[in-house]
Design an enzyme around this catalytic site. Structure first.
Site, short mmCIF file in Angstrom:
data_model
loop_
_atom_site.label_atom_id
_atom_site.label_comp_id
_atom_site.label_asym_id
_atom_site.label_seq_id
_atom_site.Cartn_x
_atom_site.Cartn_y
_atom_site.Cartn_z
N LYS A 76 43.10 39.70 41.07
CA LYS A 76 43.07 40.24 42.51
C LYS A 76 43.46 39.48 43.63
CE LYS A 76 41.28 41.41 46.41
NZ LYS A 76 41.16 41.05 48.01
N CYS A 106 35.20 24.22 47.56
CA CYS A 106 33.72 23.79 46.46
C CYS A 106 33.24 23.14 46.06
CB CYS A 106 33.78 25.05 45.76
SG CYS A 106 35.49 25.10 43.84
N GLU A 166 27.02 26.03 52.70
CA GLU A 166 27.73 25.10 52.19
C GLU A 166 28.59 25.25 53.27
OE1 GLU A 166 31.07 25.35 48.63
OE2 GLU A 166 30.23 27.30 49.28
N GLU A 190 33.08 31.20 38.89
CA GLU A 190 33.02 29.64 39.58
C GLU A 190 32.66 29.97 41.60
OE1 GLU A 190 33.66 26.75 41.92
OE2 GLU A 190 35.99 26.28 42.19
#
Length: 477
Positions: A175, A283, A380, A249
């Site tokens: 996906k 990330c 973040e 992750e």
């Protein structure tokens, strides 16, 4: 509308009423549309993968390796088109898009090499401490796996998952992100070109409904997800409901620790690369700079100059150092953080604002002496926003670096290699660079500790993530 989904070896149009508009972030304008897949089409994709599983799992590892080599070769043949799409849909400068394509090629080539050795590892004898028995080990494909991949490194993160999954004998349903739904379609076209058996690879695009249909589906045996912590938590919950393995992750708030014996100019290069590559949409972005007191003023002054010299612009119009953020939603999110910084009274060294039309650009930004309880220090942001703090000692630097709910990566900059290794060993993260840019090699693992995820990708660890271990024990009596 194009036939955007690859199910059971066939290209099909989405049956959903939900339209996905694909944007060029440098212009803020759409350039393609497709219709999302419905949950019933996700069902069809998983059924196709399930049907294809027995033959693919029982094929020889050398046969699977040949297909993986074919994927690497076919990506190379499509190089220029894929680079152009990365530049247009992600806003990546050309040199970054080239790295992405090279990374995908290297990943398929590497796992082709590992796959060639898999048959030799099967049925090896286990030495037992008790006489009268014999045992051997088998490594078997987990089964049908769902792969949900993000928008910041499309094609790359999917290669990290797809190549080892196919190598082990798993069949897959991918996906892609609805923000960058086009480039993963290359894998379907490559499957057609190679004659990959129908159902081994399936691609279904869509938004949250499509992702939820895949992650909640009882017909998959493992799910691998790269993305935000919020969605990762939902994916983990879905997998827990079915008691199946998951690889996550997730996010990061990584530190770069700079000691006073470093070469300042070299340190600036590594810092800029760590926060401004892909416009900070990583990330692994080293968004927290910890710098030793005695060099802090000089280093930040050089960083200010370096940030202000960065060439921002549309990568399709010429060579640039940094492109736009990939989506308007991300642009708006970063604008919110700039407002938070003003409310918190943070000291802005340079930048601190979004740029207006055309496109979704933001200024490369530095904040100095950011308090550890600031939202910009702890959360973040996913943008070229660097928060800095000073430290007096190695112990203080380590305490500040490890004081985070994330633990993905870190960088250590020091001429004292004994100290650099000591610090690297003490950092609570999954990967540390010493005096280096963030060079990611397919032979080394990728993943983190704490809130940065579960499991590892790349290297032999990425292969084992798609294998189960079986032991067969026999009594000799």
């Amino acid at each position: 509308m194009t036939a955007a989904h690859y199910i059971g070896g066939r290209w099909v149009s989405g049956d959903s009423a939900d339209c996905i508009t694909v944007y060029d972030p440098s212009l803020g304008e759409p350039f393609a549309e497709l219709t999302a897949a419905t949950p019933s089409q996700v069902d069809q994709a998983i059924a196709a993968a399930r049907q294809a599983l027995p033959a693919w799992r029982n094929s020889s590892a050398s046969q699977r390796a040949a297909y993986l080599k074919g994927f690497a070769e076919q990506i190379e043949l499509r190089r220029e088109a894929l680079i152009a799409l990365q530049m247009q849909n992600n806003g990546k400068p050309r040199h970054e898009a080239v790295v992405d394509i090279d990374d995908a090629i290297a990943t398929f080539s590497y796992y082709a090499g590992l796959a060639e050795r898999l048959d030799d590892l099967q049925d090896r004898e286990v030495l037992l401490s008790v006489p009268g028995f014999t045992a051997h080990t088998r490594f078997e494909a987990v089964g049908v796996v769902g792969l949900i991949v993000p928008w910041n490194f499309p094609l790359v993160t999917s290669a990290w998952k797809l190549a080892p999954a196919l190598a082990t004998g798993c069949t897959v349903v991918i996906k892609p992100s609805e923000i960058t739904p086009l480039i993963e379609q290359a894998y379907g076209h490559i499957a057609d070109a190679l004659g990959l058996p129908a159902g081994v690879l399936n691609i279904v695009g869509g938004k949250a409904e499509t992702g939820a249909a895949l992650s909640n589906h009882p017909g998959i045996d493992k799910l691998s997800f790269t993305g935000s912590n919020a969605v990762g938590s939902q994916v983990m919950s879905s997998s827990a409901a079915h008691c199946r393995p998951v690889t996550l992750e997730l996010g990061g708030k990584s530190a770069i620790l700079v000691f006073d014996d470093c070469d300042l100019d070299q340190a600036v290069e590594w810092i800029v690369a760590g926060i401004c590559w892909n416009a900070g949409q990583m990330c692994s972005a080293t968004s927290r700079l910890l710098v030793q007191d005695s060099i802090a003023d000089a280093l930040i002054l050089r960083l200010k100059s370096a940030f202000e010299k960065l060439r921002l612009g549309n990568p399709l119009n010429g060579e640039v150092d940094m492109g736009p953020l990939t989506s308007q939603a991300q642009w708006s999110k970063v604008n919110t953080y700039f407002a938070i910084a003003r409310t918190e009274g943070l000291q802005c060294v340079t930048g601190g604002d979004v740029l207006q039309d055309p496109g979704w650009f933001v200024q490369p930004t530095i904040y100095a002496d950011v308090p550890p309880d600031s939202r910009l220090w702890t959360e973040e942001i996913f943008a070229p926003v660097l928060c800095t703090r000073r430290f007096a000692s190695e112990a203080e630097a380590l305490a500040l670096a490890n004081d985070s709910r994330f633990g993905l990566v870190a960088t250590v900059v020091s001429a004292d290699l004994v100290r650099a290794k000591r610090v690297a060993d003490a950092l609570d993260v999954g990967h540390v660079w010493i005096n280096s840019v963030q060079a990611v090699f397919v032979e080394t693992s990728w993943g983190g500790t704490k809130g940065s995820g579960i499991g590892r990708e790349l290297g032999p660890w990425g292969l084992s993530a798609y294998q189960s271990v079986k032991h067969v024990t026999r009594c000799l009596g």
